[in-house]
Enzyme design. Structure first.
Site, short mmCIF file in Angstrom:
data_model
loop_
_atom_site.label_atom_id
_atom_site.label_comp_id
_atom_site.label_asym_id
_atom_site.label_seq_id
_atom_site.Cartn_x
_atom_site.Cartn_y
_atom_site.Cartn_z
N ASN A 92 10.80 -4.39 -5.49
CA ASN A 92 9.91 -5.25 -6.11
C ASN A 92 9.76 -5.56 -7.03
OD1 ASN A 92 8.23 -7.54 -4.49
ND2 ASN A 92 8.48 -5.63 -3.03
N GLU A 95 -0.08 -0.74 -7.82
CA GLU A 95 0.15 0.70 -7.16
C GLU A 95 -0.93 1.88 -6.56
OE1 GLU A 95 4.38 0.70 -4.88
OE2 GLU A 95 5.12 -0.73 -6.82
N GLU A 148 10.60 -4.33 -0.09
CA GLU A 148 9.74 -3.34 0.33
C GLU A 148 8.50 -4.80 0.09
OE1 GLU A 148 7.00 -1.20 -3.84
OE2 GLU A 148 9.20 -2.47 -4.48
N ASN A 193 2.05 2.79 0.89
CA ASN A 193 2.72 1.57 0.71
C ASN A 193 3.86 2.31 1.92
OD1 ASN A 193 6.02 0.11 -0.32
ND2 ASN A 193 4.84 0.24 -1.90
N CYS A 220 11.69 1.63 -3.62
CA CYS A 220 11.36 1.34 -4.42
C CYS A 220 11.69 2.20 -5.29
CB CYS A 220 10.33 0.05 -4.77
SG CYS A 220 10.31 -1.26 -6.63
N LYS A 223 5.80 5.75 0.97
CA LYS A 223 6.47 6.17 -1.06
C LYS A 223 5.92 6.77 -1.40
CE LYS A 223 6.84 2.48 -4.95
NZ LYS A 223 6.77 1.25 -4.83
#
Length: 300
Positions: free
Chosen positions: A194, A143, A47, A107, A169, A124
């Site tokens: 991550n 995020e 990612e 993302n 993730c 994402k």
């Protein structure tokens, strides 16, 4: 194309805040060459693989925020990676921060085939963290501030002689992610992550960070009869320790390969997509045993 092939997870060690994309791409190219030398036909990168994990900082300057995002793919910085993939005849998965022409920020992960052509994209959906600066945290996880929730659903793509899906993730922690991909026919799920070793809202669970990572992936594979290649950003990055532990997991839930360290590292395993039938014809035969009428509360 054979439905049995060697696949690789290319774990990245820390990327410094001032490290240029060209440096990260050069590191990925070196690992792609190593994966190819081992016979791999697919390599999975993490990612947000082109930069440090920038959501750990609260940034107010929109111009500075924009520097972390890609406005085109391939870009001038990433074109060498695409060119090498086409030269070697190897597919790859890449995660990065995307700024769309409409000004939307996601993302993002893409799937690239052995000719260097993008054949799949995912945004994402399960964005973790928070929106505003929180002073009590040793590092931020913003995020929700920097990205929109994904708008593409959980698509499944024809690639590598089978059906491939993607998640990113935090998505891996949610069983609904795996079930949606499984219902879509995915035989292999590729993902990057991550994940910090320290979880500020519940530090008593720090010792479980890696356990929960592997548990989620193994359960997702077994309960949906599919493979997974999960690739980490690892090591101590700008004062934040990331768990690493990239894995390749079979449809039985067994871990076939696991990264040993927290730096740049390639792991490989043979993926046979036909093995998905071992689970899907037996314990998790959806057509025979699944009872959607009894699961109404899932969507209420």
């Amino acid at each position: 194309m054979s439905r049995s092939f060697i696949a690789a997870a290319a774990q990245l060690g820390p990327i410094a805040r001032d490290e240029p994309r060209s440096s990260a791409v050069a590191r990925m190219m070196e690992m792609m060459r190593e994966a190819n030398a081992r016979g791999a036909e697919l390599v999975v990168f993490p990612e947000l693989a082109l930069t440090t994990f920038f959501p750990r900082w609260y940034i107010e300057d929109e111009a500075e925020i924009a520097t972390w995002f890609e406005t085109e793919m391939p870009s001038a910085s990433t074109q060498p990676l695409f060119d090498l993939a086409a030269k070697l005849g190897i597919g790859f998965h890449l995660g990065y921060a995307e700024l769309t022409p409409e000004g939307r920020r996601f993302n993002t992960a893409i799937l690239v085939d052995a000719t260097g052509k993008i054949v799949g994209k995912y945004h994402k959906i399960h964005l973790p963290g928070h929106w505003e600066h929180e002073d009590w945290r040793p590092f931020q996880h913003l995020e929700k501030r920097y990205f929109e929730k994904g708008d593409l659903g959980f698509p499944v793509f024809d690639a590598m002689g089978g059906k491939l899906g993607m998640c990113i993730c935090n998505d891996r922690r949610w069983p609904e992610t795996w079930r949606m991909l499984g219902l879509g026919g995915a035989e292999l799920v590729v993902l990057g992550y991550n994940t910090p070793l320290h979880y500020p809202p519940a530090p008593e669970h720090d010792h479980l960070q890696y356990f929960h990572n592997e548990l989620s992936i193994q359960a997702g594979c077994y309960q949906n009869g599919l493979w997974a290649i999960a690739t980490a950003k690892a090591g101590r990055e700008e004062g934040c320790d990331l768990i690493g532990g990239s894995v390749i997991v079979a449809p039985t839930g067994e871990v076939l390969a696991r990264a040993a360290g927290t730096d740049d590292e390639v792991i490989t395993a043979r993926v046979n997509l036909d093995r998905c039938g071992e689970i899907r014809r037996n314990v998790f035969d959806f057509a025979m045993h699944r009872q959607p009428a009894d699961y109404g509360r899932l969507v209420e």
